[in-house]
Design an enzyme around this catalytic site. Structure first.
Site, PDB file in Angstrom:
ATOM      1  N   ARG A  74      -6.539 -19.554  -2.733  1.00 57.04           N
ATOM      2  CA  ARG A  74      -7.820 -20.232  -2.512  1.00 57.04           C
ATOM      3  C   ARG A  74      -7.745 -21.747  -2.528  1.00 57.04           C
ATOM      4  NH1 ARG A  74      -9.328 -18.709  -7.163  1.00 57.04           N
ATOM      5  NH2 ARG A  74      -7.586 -17.290  -7.371  1.00 57.04           N
TER       6      ARG A  74
ATOM      7  N   LYS B 202      15.580  -4.520  -0.818  1.00 57.54           N
ATOM      8  CA  LYS B 202      16.702  -5.034  -1.614  1.00 57.54           C
ATOM      9  C   LYS B 202      18.037  -4.606  -1.012  1.00 57.54           C
ATOM     10  CE  LYS B 202      14.063  -5.263  -5.890  1.00 57.54           C
ATOM     11  NZ  LYS B 202      13.538  -4.513  -7.015  1.00 57.54           N
TER      12      LYS B 202
ATOM     13  N   GLU C 253       5.449  -4.300  -8.283  1.00 59.61           N
ATOM     14  CA  GLU C 253       4.891  -5.261  -7.334  1.00 59.61           C
ATOM     15  C   GLU C 253       3.393  -5.361  -7.596  1.00 59.61           C
ATOM     16  OE1 GLU C 253       6.896  -6.999  -4.911  1.00 59.61           O
ATOM     17  OE2 GLU C 253       8.141  -6.187  -6.501  1.00 59.61           O
TER      18      GLU C 253
ATOM     19  N   GLY D  69       4.541  -5.622 -16.056  1.00 65.09           N
ATOM     20  CA  GLY D  69       4.906  -6.675 -15.100  1.00 65.09           C
ATOM     21  C   GLY D  69       6.157  -6.336 -14.299  1.00 65.09           C
TER      22      GLY D  69
ATOM     23  N   VAL E  23       4.927 -14.147 -12.154  1.00 66.34           N
ATOM     24  CA  VAL E  23       6.205 -14.852 -12.031  1.00 66.34           C
ATOM     25  C   VAL E  23       5.966 -16.368 -11.991  1.00 66.34           C
ATOM     26  CG1 VAL E  23       8.230 -15.188 -10.564  1.00 66.34           C
ATOM     27  CG2 VAL E  23       7.314 -12.887 -10.906  1.00 66.34           C
TER      28      VAL E  23
ATOM     29  N   ALA F   9      16.074  -9.141  -9.926  1.00 71.58           N
ATOM     30  CA  ALA F   9      15.329 -10.196 -10.650  1.00 71.58           C
ATOM     31  C   ALA F   9      16.277 -11.323 -11.057  1.00 71.58           C
ATOM     32  CB  ALA F   9      14.582  -9.589 -11.830  1.00 71.58           C
TER      33      ALA F   9
ATOM     34  N   VAL G 242      16.857  -9.492  -5.476  1.00 75.04           N
ATOM     35  CA  VAL G 242      17.556  -8.263  -5.885  1.00 75.04           C
ATOM     36  C   VAL G 242      17.932  -8.404  -7.355  1.00 75.04           C
ATOM     37  CG1 VAL G 242      19.492  -6.720  -5.447  1.00 75.04           C
ATOM     38  CG2 VAL G 242      18.525  -8.062  -3.562  1.00 75.04           C
TER      39      VAL G 242
HETATM   40  N1  LIG Z   1       7.813  -8.825 -11.327  1.00 77.46           N
HETATM   41  C1  LIG Z   1       9.085  -8.772 -11.123  1.00 77.46           C
HETATM   42  O1  LIG Z   1       9.854  -8.220 -11.908  1.00 77.46           O
HETATM   43  C2  LIG Z   1       9.658  -9.381  -9.899  1.00 77.46           C
HETATM   44  C3  LIG Z   1       8.865  -9.904  -8.928  1.00 77.46           C
HETATM   45  N2  LIG Z   1       9.397 -10.453  -7.804  1.00 77.46           N
HETATM   46  C4  LIG Z   1       8.521 -10.973  -6.789  1.00 77.46           C
HETATM   47  O2  LIG Z   1       7.731 -12.039  -7.308  1.00 77.46           O
HETATM   48  C5  LIG Z   1       6.581 -12.190  -6.488  1.00 77.46           C
HETATM   49  C6  LIG Z   1       5.365 -12.464  -7.367  1.00 77.46           C
HETATM   50  O3  LIG Z   1       5.090 -11.375  -8.145  1.00 77.46           O
HETATM   51  P1  LIG Z   1       3.982 -11.455  -9.273  1.00 77.46           P
HETATM   52  O4  LIG Z   1       4.040 -12.764  -9.957  1.00 77.46           O
HETATM   53  O5  LIG Z   1       4.119 -10.248 -10.058  1.00 77.46           O
HETATM   54  O6  LIG Z   1       2.643 -11.393  -8.418  1.00 77.46           O
HETATM   55  P2  LIG Z   1       1.146 -11.733  -8.885  1.00 77.46           P
HETATM   56  O7  LIG Z   1       0.265 -10.819  -8.139  1.00 77.46           O
HETATM   57  O8  LIG Z   1       1.043 -11.751 -10.354  1.00 77.46           O
HETATM   58  O9  LIG Z   1       0.910 -13.211  -8.376  1.00 77.46           O
HETATM   59  C7  LIG Z   1       0.860 -13.503  -7.029  1.00 77.46           C
HETATM   60  C8  LIG Z   1       0.334 -14.910  -6.849  1.00 77.46           C
HETATM   61  O10 LIG Z   1       0.430 -15.204  -5.484  1.00 77.46           O
HETATM   62  C9  LIG Z   1      -0.808 -15.726  -5.022  1.00 77.46           C
HETATM   63  N3  LIG Z   1      -0.976 -15.366  -3.636  1.00 77.46           N
HETATM   64  C10 LIG Z   1      -1.006 -14.142  -3.095  1.00 77.46           C
HETATM   65  N4  LIG Z   1      -1.140 -14.230  -1.770  1.00 77.46           N
HETATM   66  C11 LIG Z   1      -1.192 -15.531  -1.468  1.00 77.46           C
HETATM   67  C12 LIG Z   1      -1.336 -16.266  -0.268  1.00 77.46           C
HETATM   68  N5  LIG Z   1      -1.422 -15.670   0.920  1.00 77.46           N
HETATM   69  N6  LIG Z   1      -1.373 -17.607  -0.351  1.00 77.46           N
HETATM   70  C13 LIG Z   1      -1.278 -18.223  -1.528  1.00 77.46           C
HETATM   71  N7  LIG Z   1      -1.137 -17.583  -2.685  1.00 77.46           N
HETATM   72  C14 LIG Z   1      -1.091 -16.253  -2.664  1.00 77.46           C
HETATM   73  C15 LIG Z   1      -1.835 -15.107  -5.908  1.00 77.46           C
HETATM   74  O11 LIG Z   1      -2.955 -15.940  -5.893  1.00 77.46           O
HETATM   75  P3  LIG Z   1      -4.445 -15.322  -5.883  1.00 77.46           P
HETATM   76  O12 LIG Z   1      -4.697 -15.036  -7.312  1.00 77.46           O
HETATM   77  O13 LIG Z   1      -5.248 -16.429  -5.322  1.00 77.46           O
HETATM   78  O14 LIG Z   1      -4.380 -14.110  -5.000  1.00 77.46           O
HETATM   79  C16 LIG Z   1      -1.099 -15.131  -7.235  1.00 77.46           C
HETATM   80  O15 LIG Z   1      -1.214 -16.427  -7.809  1.00 77.46           O
HETATM   81  C17 LIG Z   1       6.504 -10.932  -5.630  1.00 77.46           C
HETATM   82  O16 LIG Z   1       6.956 -11.202  -4.329  1.00 77.46           O
HETATM   83  C18 LIG Z   1       7.510  -9.979  -6.289  1.00 77.46           C
HETATM   84  O17 LIG Z   1       8.127  -9.098  -5.397  1.00 77.46           O
HETATM   85  C19 LIG Z   1      10.730 -10.523  -7.614  1.00 77.46           C
HETATM   86  C20 LIG Z   1      11.578 -10.029  -8.540  1.00 77.46           C
HETATM   87  C21 LIG Z   1      11.118  -9.379  -9.753  1.00 77.46           C
HETATM   88  N1  LIG Z   2       8.894  -4.406  -8.420  1.00 73.77           N
HETATM   89  C1  LIG Z   2      10.244  -4.753  -8.511  1.00 73.77           C
HETATM   90  C2  LIG Z   2      10.383  -6.060  -9.177  1.00 73.77           C
HETATM   91  C3  LIG Z   2      11.645  -6.676  -8.913  1.00 73.77           C
HETATM   92  O1  LIG Z   2      12.062  -6.911  -7.801  1.00 73.77           O
HETATM   93  C4  LIG Z   2      10.980  -3.738  -9.334  1.00 73.77           C
HETATM   94  O2  LIG Z   2      10.312  -2.955  -9.964  1.00 73.77           O
HETATM   95  O3  LIG Z   2      12.196  -3.751  -9.322  1.00 73.77           O
END
Ligand SMILES: NC(=O)C1=CN([C@@H]2O[C@H](COP(=O)(O)OP(=O)(O)OC[C@H]3O[C@@H](n4cnc5c(N)ncnc54)[C@H](OP(=O)(O)O)[C@@H]3O)[C@@H](O)[C@H]2O)C=CC1
Ligand SMILES: N[C@@H](CC=O)C(=O)O
Length: 807
Positions: free
Chosen positions: A500, A675, A660, A657, A468, A604, A602
């Site tokens: 990191r 949600k 979660e 993608g 994201v 997306a 909720v």
């Molecule tokens: N995919 C979807 O359709 C949707 C996703 N979301 C939400 O979006 C969020 C992100 O999802 P997504 O992009 O798929 O996740 P990813 O796993 O692809 O990316 C997560 C990122 O967060 C970083 N990260 C994790 N933990 C920490 C921490 N403690 N401190 C700093 N950085 C951290 C990771 O870095 P590192 O590589 O260093 O661990 C990585 O860059 C989630 O909360 C998800 O629920 C919401 C709606 C829809």
């Molecule tokens: N993992 C979630 C992503 C959006 O919130 C889903 O599948 O709906």
């Protein structure tokens, strides 16, 4: 009348530019010059070293000599060079004799300082008069007469005007004159105060009724704000004498403040021009009335290192003479009061003074009011240090209502505490006191909100650059130019961090190649370190964007909101945490005037939460929620087939993608519970996650171990699911993971849905929400579309960031 400052005459190259400018005048010209840049400081330093008994003054004198000799070497040739050098050398010998004298007698009076302080101007004016063909030279110290207040003498204008007119009234050609220097009735050297060369030029201009005064300096003119702090500051084309006076008093060091009065009295148009960029139009200071179309404020200025002294006591109320005694006591100590603010109750009075004078001011006040302090009529004399005064200046403020309201509202929203305020009845200036540490933010926010700058800026601190977050940055990069052009909105990335490392730059981080830079230049990070750095940077219009799935990141939200940083989050953990925490975060955001936005939590990128808020805010009541809220689960149940078993669909959902980062959150129903909680809460009901009934479709045993255990074992459920799927297919039904709220009851679980049901045809990873409300009753409101996926989610986060800017 022209005047060239220290940088303008600071090198042989610049003196050549001065010559070109002077020669390009098609009229007679009197040219006042400052000392070569930095020379006066060196001279005064040499004198101070001499009195301290160190030999370092010789080093300073040698440097002063070498600098002048180098300039002469570069400007002149042959015999002329030798002659000019000889003259320069004589002046420098004279300077040296005085400074050696200081070192011998160990005394350095203001009178001696005035004698030696003007040597720089005498030297530079002589060199330049020799360099410009046919130019003559006049000794300003013989024409500008002052009292004997050495250090900052007061001009005797009637005598000065007579002498200047007599010497130069009929003058034709080019005449060079030293700035800064003057003399008293006894013919002893005096000076007009640091920066006094501007004043010299204004005195000549007024005495001679000059057609124009041009102050040539090293900036393009009066800027709307200090360009070192506000990169978008720009040159003010024209301003009134009063505006120029106010701005120069409040720290805009373009012109020495006393300069304005003589030219104002004679209505002489005054230009500020840049010697190093002579083509630039500069700023014009005239008496012409402010144009009604002008912006209400012309510029923002500030002075740092201010102390605020507050005198408070009920015994001051209604007592005449308190202010008179206060200001007399300060005046006796030669303490300049920069700002005054008094409560209408007369219970307290605050004054701002230069921090260097704060101790003396406090002492003077305590001794003047010793009796009142003893008998408790005055109970507080408090000094606060490390403060700054900020002022906005503009003649048009008096024609515009709401300036002060907008000003203080914007500053307050950005979390800056205002410690005192002053506004004159002329409404030309509003000044206020802030902490030094809030100065940069205050200047930026004010500059921005009054649209002195063309663009509105939102400063983004991103946490998490996975699917994201990564998509978000790509979208920002693609849309940045359009937003800037069409909406005048600048989205500036000022911080990025993963688990990191963190990279911070208040000037902006280029999105191209940011991952490499984060790796190479990023500092070791951690949530607390990142949060502290954001608060420490104290940037206006800041937004923290959480694109992680971390359970810890929401723990920094409260601190950030309290520091007036808005939050935009894709992470559902905060809004679905304990109800009290959810309310607390919303309430801090409201109190602080910042945003806490989580539309993507909720559906997306679907406009679900905003729509729900609109319904509720406009008085509707939500009676029932029925929804398919998991993109992952909907995708899984649309993809499962005889050829694609359940375990494979989970893997595919992750690859697409939708899931979660840990897909067990989706499969266990936790994601949907989160949600539903958020929807119910946003509908105005109190609910905790324990209140939601979960009907799981995969046994808990598969969620208990590690993620590797999960991937290793999950195919064990495939056979059972295939059997159940075949039965469902035969019955022409499909699976939907449904969330429901009605009459205070909430549940999530797998349902078998028949043809004709609104959920039946829900394709791919789509979501569907039905709101039954008092208004949408017989026919519920339906919102449907992609409910997961990195691109749509990033777009939803992006929209929330834009919402923070209120455009
Ligand atoms: N995919 C979807 O359709 C949707 C996703 N979301 C939400 O979006 C969020 C992100 O999802 P997504 O992009 O798929 O996740 P990813 O796993 O692809 O990316 C997560 C990122 O967060 C970083 N990260 C994790 N933990 C920490 C921490 N403690 N401190 C700093 N950085 C951290 C990771 O870095 P590192 O590589 O260093 O661990 C990585 O860059 C989630 O909360 C998800 O629920 C919401 C709606 C829809
Ligand atoms: N993992 C979630 C992503 C959006 O919130 C889903 O599948 O709906």
């Amino acid at each position: 009348m022209l005047k060239f400052g220290g940088t303008s005459v600071g090198s042989a190259g610049n003196i050549r530019k001065v010559k070109e400018i002077v020669k390009s005048q098609d009229d007679d010209a009197i040219v006042v010059v400052s000392a070569l840049g930095g020379i006066t400081d060196k001279i005064l330093n040499a004198a101070k070293m001499a009195i301290l008994g160190t030999d370092y003054f010789n080093t300073e004198l040698t440097m002063i000599r070498e600098r002048h000799e180098a300039v002469v070497d570069q400007l002149f040739d042959g015999e002329r060079k030798e002659a000019v050098k000889e003259q320069v050398s004589q002046l420098l010998d004279e300077l040296e004799r005085v400074i050696v004298g200081v070192s011998m007698i160990g005394e350095l009076t203001d009178k001696t300082l005035d004698k030696i302080g003007g040597f720089g101007e005498r030297l530079s004016s002589y060199i330049i008069s020799e360099f410009i063909d046919d130019a003559s030279w006049v000794d300003s110290s013989k024409l500008i007469k002052t009292d004997s207040a050495f250090g900052k003498a007061q001009v005797n204008f009637s005598l000065t005007n007579t002498l200047v007119k007599a010497a130069l009234g009929e003058f034709k050609g080019i005449c060079i004159a030293p700035g800064f220097v003057a003399s008293n009735a006894e013919g002893e050297y005096t000076t007009l105060g640091r920066g006094g060369s501007d004043y010299t030029a204004a005195i000549y201009a007024a005495a001679l009724d000059a057609s124009v005064l041009e102050i040539w300096t090293d900036v393009d003119g009066f800027m709307t704000a200090d360009p070192r702090v506000i990169s978008k500051a720009y040159v003010i084309e024209s301003l009134s004498y009063a505006e120029a006076m106010e701005l120069s008093h409040f720290g805009a060091k373009v012109i020495y403040p006393p300069t304005i009065l003589p030219v104002y009295k004679k209505g002489i148009p005054t230009y500020i021009k840049n010697t190093l960029n002579p083509q630039a139009p500069g700023s014009l200071i005239t008496s012409s009335q402010a144009n009604a179309k002008d912006r209400p404020i012309k510029g923002i200025s500030s002075i740092s290192n201010i102390s605020l002294i507050t005198v408070q006591g009920l015994g001051m109320v209604g007592v005449t003479g308190i202010s008179m005694r206060l200001f007399s006591a300060l005046a006796l100590q030669n303490i300049n009061v920069i700002l005054i603010s008094q409560a209408s109750s007369e219970n307290s009075i605050s004054i701002a003074v230069d921090t260097g004078k704060a101790d003396a001011a406090e002492q003077a006040i305590r001794s003047e009011f010793e009796r009142e302090i003893m008998n408790g009529r005055i109970n507080k004399v408090e000094v606060e240090n490390e403060l700054s005064i900020v002022a906005i200046v503009g003649e048009n403020m008096k024609h515009s209502t709401g300036i002060a309201g907008k000003l203080f509202n914007t500053i307050g929203k950005n979390g800056v505490n205002i410690m005192a305020i002053a506004q004159g009845a002329s409404e030309l200036n509003i000044s206020w006191v802030v902490k030094n540490s809030d100065l940069r933010k205050t200047l930026n926010v004010v500059h921005e909100s009054f649209f002195l700058s063309e663009n509105m800026e939102v400063n983004v601190f991103l946490l998490g650059m996975g699917l994201v977050g990564g998509n978000l940055l790509t979208q920002i990069q693609q849309q940045q130019e359009k937003l800037l052009k069409e909406k005048r909105l600048k989205i500036k990335l000022v911080g990025v961090a993963n688990s990191r490392k963190m990279l911070l730059d208040r000037e902006g981080i280029a999105i191209d190649g940011f991952r490499d830079r984060l790796d190479a230049e990023g500092q070791a990070s951690g949530l607390k370190a990142y949060k502290d750095a954001i608060i420490e940077m104290n940037i206006f219009n800041s937004v923290f964007v959480d694109c992680t799935a971390s359970n810890e990141s929401p723990t920094v939200y409260a601190d950030l909101l309290n520091a007036n940083v808005s939050i935009v989050t894709a992470n559902k953990v905060a809004a679905s945490s304990d109800y009290d925490n959810y309310r607390k975060l919303k309430s801090i955001a409201k109190t602080k005037g910042v945003k806490f936005l989580f539309e993507t939590n909720v559906g997306a990128g679907l406009p679900i939460i905003n729509t729900l808020n609109d319904l509720v805010n406009s008085g509707d009541k939500i009676l029932k929620i029925e929804a398919v809220l998991s993109g992952t689960l909907n995708y899984i149940f649309n993809t499962i087939s005889a050829d694609v078993p359940l375990s494979k669909t989970i893997q595919l959902a992750k690859e697409e993608g939708y899931s979660e980062p840990d897909p067990r959150i989706d499969l266990s129903g936790i994601d949907v519970v989160r949600k539903l909680l958020i929807l119910v809460r946003e509908s105005g009901y109190k609910i905790e996650k324990e209140d939601v009934l979960i009907n799981k479709f995969i046994p808990d045993a598969y969620f208990d171990g590690s993620i590797d255990d999960f991937w290793a074992n999950i195919s064990q459920v495939d056979a059972d699911f295939e059997q159940r799927r075949q039965r469902l297919e035969a019955e022409k039904k499909c699976w939907r993971f449904v969330a429901k709220y009605e009459n205070g009851q909430s549940e999530v679980g797998l349902q078998e849905v028949e043809q004709g049901h609104p959920f039946y045809d829900l394709q791919g990873s789509n979501n569907l929400v039905m709101f039954t409300s008092e208004r949408y009753n017989e026919f519920p409101m339906i919102i449907k579309g992609y409910g997961a996926g990195a691109a749509v989610t990033a777009a939803g986060v992006f929209a929330d960031i834009i919402r923070v800017s209120n455009i």
